[in-house]
Design a protein around this motif. Structure first.
Motif, PDB file in Angstrom:
ATOM      1  N   ILE A 125       0.849  -1.188   0.000  1.00 46.85           N
ATOM      2  CA  ILE A 125       0.000   0.000   0.000  1.00 46.85           C
ATOM      3  C   ILE A 125       0.883   1.235   0.000  1.00 46.85           C
ATOM      4  CG2 ILE A 125      -1.784   1.284   1.223  1.00 46.85           C
ATOM      5  CD1 ILE A 125      -2.642  -1.400   2.469  1.00 46.85           C
ATOM      6  N   THR A 126       0.772   2.046  -1.041  1.00 44.79           N
ATOM      7  CA  THR A 126       1.504   3.304  -1.106  1.00 44.79           C
ATOM      8  C   THR A 126       0.629   4.404  -0.500  1.00 44.79           C
ATOM      9  OG1 THR A 126       0.718   3.802  -3.327  1.00 44.79           O
ATOM     10  CG2 THR A 126       2.774   2.558  -3.145  1.00 44.79           C
ATOM     11  N   GLY A 127       1.270   5.433   0.015  1.00 45.36           N
ATOM     12  CA  GLY A 127       0.520   6.509   0.660  1.00 45.36           C
ATOM     13  C   GLY A 127      -0.172   6.024   1.924  1.00 45.36           C
ATOM     14  N   ALA A 128       0.463   5.087   2.637  1.00 43.64           N
ATOM     15  CA  ALA A 128      -0.183   4.402   3.751  1.00 43.64           C
ATOM     16  C   ALA A 128      -0.141   5.158   5.071  1.00 43.64           C
ATOM     17  CB  ALA A 128       0.458   3.028   3.940  1.00 43.64           C
ATOM     18  N   SER A 129       0.480   6.324   5.117  1.00 45.50           N
ATOM     19  CA  SER A 129       0.616   7.011   6.397  1.00 45.50           C
ATOM     20  C   SER A 129      -0.630   7.787   6.810  1.00 45.50           C
ATOM     21  CB  SER A 129       1.829   7.942   6.380  1.00 45.50           C
ATOM     22  OG  SER A 129       1.653   8.961   5.408  1.00 45.50           O
ATOM     23  N   LYS A 130      -1.521   8.077   5.846  1.00 46.03           N
ATOM     24  CA  LYS A 130      -2.715   8.842   6.205  1.00 46.03           C
ATOM     25  C   LYS A 130      -3.793   8.660   5.134  1.00 46.03           C
ATOM     26  CE  LYS A 130      -0.603  12.948   4.245  1.00 46.03           C
ATOM     27  NZ  LYS A 130      -0.109  14.275   4.482  1.00 46.03           N
ATOM     28  N   GLY A 131      -4.960   9.170   5.408  1.00 48.87           N
ATOM     29  CA  GLY A 131      -6.036   9.192   4.439  1.00 48.87           C
ATOM     30  C   GLY A 131      -6.470   7.814   3.974  1.00 48.87           C
ATOM     31  N   LEU A 132      -6.763   7.719   2.677  1.00 54.57           N
ATOM     32  CA  LEU A 132      -7.278   6.493   2.094  1.00 54.57           C
ATOM     33  C   LEU A 132      -6.292   5.330   2.229  1.00 54.57           C
ATOM     34  CD1 LEU A 132      -9.552   5.133   0.537  1.00 54.57           C
ATOM     35  CD2 LEU A 132      -8.508   5.957  -1.570  1.00 54.57           C
ATOM     36  N   GLY A 133      -5.003   5.601   2.062  1.00 54.38           N
ATOM     37  CA  GLY A 133      -4.005   4.538   2.194  1.00 54.38           C
ATOM     38  C   GLY A 133      -3.998   3.926   3.579  1.00 54.38           C
ATOM     39  N   ARG A 134      -4.056   4.770   4.602  1.00 54.06           N
ATOM     40  CA  ARG A 134      -4.075   4.241   5.976  1.00 54.06           C
ATOM     41  C   ARG A 134      -5.380   3.500   6.250  1.00 54.06           C
ATOM     42  NH1 ARG A 134      -2.148   6.933  11.612  1.00 54.06           N
ATOM     43  NH2 ARG A 134      -2.976   5.303  12.948  1.00 54.06           N
ATOM     44  N   ALA A 135      -6.499   4.031   5.787  1.00 56.37           N
ATOM     45  CA  ALA A 135      -7.788   3.359   5.988  1.00 56.37           C
ATOM     46  C   ALA A 135      -7.782   1.985   5.327  1.00 56.37           C
ATOM     47  CB  ALA A 135      -8.917   4.223   5.440  1.00 56.37           C
ATOM     48  N   LEU A 136      -7.219   1.898   4.125  1.00 56.43           N
ATOM     49  CA  LEU A 136      -7.122   0.621   3.433  1.00 56.43           C
ATOM     50  C   LEU A 136      -6.236  -0.345   4.219  1.00 56.43           C
ATOM     51  CD1 LEU A 136      -7.673  -1.199   0.997  1.00 56.43           C
ATOM     52  CD2 LEU A 136      -5.742  -0.081  -0.150  1.00 56.43           C
ATOM     53  N   ALA A 137      -5.108   0.143   4.723  1.00 53.87           N
ATOM     54  CA  ALA A 137      -4.207  -0.699   5.505  1.00 53.87           C
ATOM     55  C   ALA A 137      -4.908  -1.256   6.742  1.00 53.87           C
ATOM     56  CB  ALA A 137      -2.966   0.098   5.911  1.00 53.87           C
ATOM     57  N   GLU A 138      -5.634  -0.420   7.446  1.00 57.51           N
ATOM     58  CA  GLU A 138      -6.333  -0.869   8.643  1.00 57.51           C
ATOM     59  C   GLU A 138      -7.418  -1.885   8.297  1.00 57.51           C
ATOM     60  OE1 GLU A 138      -7.565   2.710  10.643  1.00 57.51           O
ATOM     61  OE2 GLU A 138      -5.519   3.118  11.312  1.00 57.51           O
ATOM     62  N   ALA A 139      -8.133  -1.653   7.211  1.00 57.06           N
ATOM     63  CA  ALA A 139      -9.191  -2.577   6.807  1.00 57.06           C
ATOM     64  C   ALA A 139      -8.616  -3.940   6.418  1.00 57.06           C
ATOM     65  CB  ALA A 139      -9.995  -1.984   5.651  1.00 57.06           C
ATOM     66  N   LEU A 140      -7.559  -3.946   5.632  1.00 63.83           N
ATOM     67  CA  LEU A 140      -6.962  -5.215   5.217  1.00 63.83           C
ATOM     68  C   LEU A 140      -6.330  -5.944   6.396  1.00 63.83           C
ATOM     69  CD1 LEU A 140      -5.364  -4.301   1.768  1.00 63.83           C
ATOM     70  CD2 LEU A 140      -7.452  -5.611   2.208  1.00 63.83           C
ATOM     71  N   ALA A 141      -5.671  -5.210   7.280  1.00 64.65           N
ATOM     72  CA  ALA A 141      -5.081  -5.835   8.471  1.00 64.65           C
ATOM     73  C   ALA A 141      -6.163  -6.500   9.309  1.00 64.65           C
ATOM     74  CB  ALA A 141      -4.332  -4.792   9.296  1.00 64.65           C
ATOM     75  N   GLY A 142      -7.304  -5.847   9.435  1.00 63.16           N
ATOM     76  CA  GLY A 142      -8.410  -6.413  10.181  1.00 63.16           C
ATOM     77  C   GLY A 142      -8.979  -7.668   9.550  1.00 63.16           C
ATOM     78  N   ARG A 143      -8.702  -7.873   8.273  1.00 64.86           N
ATOM     79  CA  ARG A 143      -9.172  -9.067   7.558  1.00 64.86           C
ATOM     80  C   ARG A 143      -8.077 -10.130   7.421  1.00 64.86           C
ATOM     81  NH1 ARG A 143     -12.036  -4.807   5.853  1.00 64.86           N
ATOM     82  NH2 ARG A 143     -14.232  -5.082   5.305  1.00 64.86           N
ATOM     83  N   GLY A 144      -6.942  -9.906   8.109  1.00 68.52           N
ATOM     84  CA  GLY A 144      -5.888 -10.908   8.139  1.00 68.52           C
ATOM     85  C   GLY A 144      -4.800 -10.784   7.099  1.00 68.52           C
ATOM     86  N   TRP A 145      -4.758  -9.696   6.361  1.00 69.80           N
ATOM     87  CA  TRP A 145      -3.705  -9.498   5.368  1.00 69.80           C
ATOM     88  C   TRP A 145      -2.411  -9.064   6.052  1.00 69.80           C
ATOM     89  CZ3 TRP A 145      -4.263  -8.593  -0.239  1.00 69.80           C
ATOM     90  CH2 TRP A 145      -5.502  -9.008  -0.729  1.00 69.80           C
ATOM     91  N   ASP A 146      -1.284  -9.474   5.499  1.00 70.11           N
ATOM     92  CA  ASP A 146       0.013  -8.923   5.863  1.00 70.11           C
ATOM     93  C   ASP A 146       0.281  -7.762   4.921  1.00 70.11           C
ATOM     94  OD1 ASP A 146       0.431 -10.772   7.874  1.00 70.11           O
ATOM     95  OD2 ASP A 146       1.477 -12.171   6.554  1.00 70.11           O
ATOM     96  N   LEU A 147       1.041  -6.765   5.398  1.00 73.46           N
ATOM     97  CA  LEU A 147       1.156  -5.527   4.645  1.00 73.46           C
ATOM     98  C   LEU A 147       2.581  -5.022   4.514  1.00 73.46           C
ATOM     99  CD1 LEU A 147      -1.778  -3.710   6.447  1.00 73.46           C
ATOM    100  CD2 LEU A 147      -1.877  -4.860   4.232  1.00 73.46           C
ATOM    101  N   VAL A 148       2.874  -4.453   3.363  1.00 71.32           N
ATOM    102  CA  VAL A 148       4.072  -3.651   3.138  1.00 71.32           C
ATOM    103  C   VAL A 148       3.547  -2.237   2.920  1.00 71.32           C
ATOM    104  CG1 VAL A 148       6.076  -3.241   1.694  1.00 71.32           C
ATOM    105  CG2 VAL A 148       5.288  -5.584   2.083  1.00 71.32           C
ATOM    106  N   LEU A 149       3.923  -1.329   3.818  1.00 73.73           N
ATOM    107  CA  LEU A 149       3.424   0.040   3.766  1.00 73.73           C
ATOM    108  C   LEU A 149       4.500   0.974   3.267  1.00 73.73           C
ATOM    109  CD1 LEU A 149       1.546   0.196   7.199  1.00 73.73           C
ATOM    110  CD2 LEU A 149       0.689  -0.580   4.959  1.00 73.73           C
TER     111      LEU A 149
END
Length: 68
Positions: free
Chosen positions: A6-30
């Motif tokens: 996820i690019t742009g993961a520090s705020k806004g839509l990128g962070r919201a996407l990261a939190e949503a995917l993490a909550g669904r069990g995804w591992d992430l590279v931010l």
């Protein structure tokens, strides 16, 4: 387990996407340009139980894209 970059993961839509995917069990590279803010976001997202790797940098840089 699925992994997302996820690019742009520090705020806004990128962070919201990261939190949503993490909550669904995804591992992430931010990714984001601001290292301090990105580290804060990574800590918060990791609290959802995901494995998280944060790599600050600019995706317009070829070397950074290769690291991702």
């Amino acid at each position: 387990m699925p992994v997302a970059i996820i690019t742009g993961a520090s705020k806004g839509l990128g962070r919201a996407l990261a939190e949503a995917l993490a909550g669904r069990g995804w591992d992430l590279v931010l990714d984001a340009r601001g290292g301090r803010v990105l580290a804060e976001a990574a800590r918060a997202v990791a609290g959802h139980g995901a494995r998280v790797e944060a790599l600050p940098g600019d995706v317009t840089d070829a070397g950074h894209r290769a690291a991702l």
